[in-house]
Write a protein that holds these residues in place. Structure first.
Motif, PDB file in Angstrom:
ATOM      1  N   UNK A 294      22.679  -9.506  22.030  1.00  0.00           N
ATOM      2  CA  UNK A 294      23.028 -10.230  20.800  1.00  0.00           C
ATOM      3  C   UNK A 294      22.787  -9.423  19.522  1.00  0.00           C
ATOM      4  N   UNK A 295      21.622  -8.757  19.441  1.00  0.00           N
ATOM      5  CA  UNK A 295      21.312  -7.960  18.254  1.00  0.00           C
ATOM      6  C   UNK A 295      22.304  -6.810  18.086  1.00  0.00           C
ATOM      7  N   UNK A 296      22.726  -6.240  19.202  1.00  0.00           N
ATOM      8  CA  UNK A 296      23.696  -5.132  19.162  1.00  0.00           C
ATOM      9  C   UNK A 296      25.046  -5.658  18.654  1.00  0.00           C
ATOM     10  N   UNK A 297      25.466  -6.818  19.184  1.00  0.00           N
ATOM     11  CA  UNK A 297      26.739  -7.392  18.735  1.00  0.00           C
ATOM     12  C   UNK A 297      26.696  -7.684  17.233  1.00  0.00           C
TER      13      UNK A 297
ATOM     14  N   UNK B  78      13.139  -5.366  18.196  1.00  0.00           N
ATOM     15  CA  UNK B  78      14.526  -5.508  18.645  1.00  0.00           C
ATOM     16  C   UNK B  78      15.542  -5.099  17.579  1.00  0.00           C
ATOM     17  N   UNK B  79      15.174  -5.224  16.305  1.00  0.00           N
ATOM     18  CA  UNK B  79      16.105  -4.830  15.242  1.00  0.00           C
ATOM     19  C   UNK B  79      16.351  -3.323  15.305  1.00  0.00           C
ATOM     20  N   UNK B  80      15.280  -2.545  15.441  1.00  0.00           N
ATOM     21  CA  UNK B  80      15.430  -1.087  15.503  1.00  0.00           C
ATOM     22  C   UNK B  80      16.097  -0.665  16.811  1.00  0.00           C
ATOM     23  N   UNK B  81      15.757  -1.373  17.890  1.00  0.00           N
ATOM     24  CA  UNK B  81      16.386  -1.103  19.186  1.00  0.00           C
ATOM     25  C   UNK B  81      17.902  -1.352  19.095  1.00  0.00           C
TER      26      UNK B  81
ATOM     27  N   UNK C 270      13.841  -0.086  25.341  1.00  0.00           N
ATOM     28  CA  UNK C 270      13.266  -1.422  25.244  1.00  0.00           C
ATOM     29  C   UNK C 270      12.494  -1.557  23.939  1.00  0.00           C
ATOM     30  N   UNK C 271      12.161  -2.801  23.606  1.00  0.00           N
ATOM     31  CA  UNK C 271      11.304  -2.986  22.442  1.00  0.00           C
ATOM     32  C   UNK C 271       9.841  -3.058  22.911  1.00  0.00           C
ATOM     33  N   UNK C 272       8.936  -2.995  21.940  1.00  0.00           N
ATOM     34  CA  UNK C 272       7.517  -2.919  22.286  1.00  0.00           C
ATOM     35  C   UNK C 272       7.054  -4.173  23.029  1.00  0.00           C
ATOM     36  N   UNK C 273       7.635  -5.316  22.697  1.00  0.00           N
ATOM     37  CA  UNK C 273       7.243  -6.570  23.356  1.00  0.00           C
ATOM     38  C   UNK C 273       7.557  -6.499  24.849  1.00  0.00           C
TER      39      UNK C 273
END
Ligand SMILES: N[C@@H]1[C@@H](O)[C@H](O)[C@@H](COP(=O)(O)O)O[C@@H]1O
Length: 243
Positions: free
Chosen positions: A41-44, A9-12, A232-235
């Motif tokens: 949230x991570x984007x914000x 999610x960090x890279x996404x 999306x992320x891998x998860x």
């Protein structure tokens, strides 16, 4: 629709922030519509970090909220508007007159929907929309069975949304309906990005990826749009063949 899987999610989130910053470099007056929800949230956090480092500037940009729960507005803790203010809007520099939140407590809800439709039209449409996907495949509050031709409208909520939506609140409110931009507004946006993150979304993402376009799974509506992307992320992608 483009489909892309990121390792985490960090890279996404960082790639999504790159896309939003790129949009603002190309057109500093862009009208952004970014989902209130945990997907964003991570984007914000990344956009706030970049703003503090003078890497992005929102001073000419516009912001339009995507949805709001019926009976709630910016003064309601946990509402979509409150989520956006706490996690993003209060920490960056949009001009206040270009921030349009949705009032789910308006005395005339149809007039509120019309006013939001007018805000979109006056700006010449949405330049960039960042969507999250609900656990039932909804986009904004376009619930399963939605009419894809609708613009901003008042909607009832699916049982899944009523239940999952409790996660935003400490007060366990009864969630009965919502005001939302429509699929027509999403489809007309110049750039459309759906982010899906976390293992809990893996089953619904698999369903969306394997299904043809159907209003029973609103996110499938993006599949036919050339200017749409699903990142999306891998998860989240763990049950998808391409994941
Ligand atoms: N109203 C919001 C949507 O706009 C959001 O994008 C979606 C996913 O939520 P989350 O990102 O918290 O999983 O459902 C919520 O109900």
């Amino acid at each position: 629709m483009q489909f892309k899987v990121f390792p985490d999610d960090t890279l996404l989130s960082s790639a999504v922030a790159d896309a939003i910053c790129g949009q603002l470099r190309q057109n500093p007056r862009s009208l952004l519509c970014l989902a209130a929800g945990h997907s964003s949230l991570g984007v914000f956090q990344e956009l706030v970090r970049r703003y503090r480092q003078n890497e992005v500037d929102f001073s000419q940009a516009g912001f339009l909220a995507m949805d709001e729960w019926l009976g709630m507005n910016r003064s309601t803790p946990g509402s979509c508007s409150d989520f956006l203010i706490q996690n993003f809007l209060s920490q960056v520099n949009f001009p206040p007159e270009r921030v349009r939140l949705i009032d789910g407590k308006a005395s005339d809800l149809q007039a509120e929907c019309k006013a939001v439709r007018c805000s979109i039209a006056e700006a010449g449409g949405l330049d960039f929309i960042l969507l999250g996907m609900g656990m039932n495949g909804h986009l904004a509050l376009n619930e399963p069975g939605v009419d894809f031709t609708l613009s901003v409208h008042l909607t009832q909520l699916d049982g899944t949304t009523k239940k999952v939506g409790q996660k935003y609140f400490d007060s366990a409110p009864e969630l009965t309906g919502g005001l939302t931009i429509g699929f027509a507004d999403i489809a007309a946006a110049k750039n459309i990005l759906l982010v899906v993150n976390g293992e809990r979304k893996s089953q619904i993402l698999q369903k969306v990826m394997e299904s043809p376009v159907t209003n029973l799974l609103p996110a499938t509506g993006l599949k036919d749009l050339p200017n749409a992307a699903l990142w999306c992320d891998r998860a989240a992608a763990s049950l998808c063949p391409a994941g």
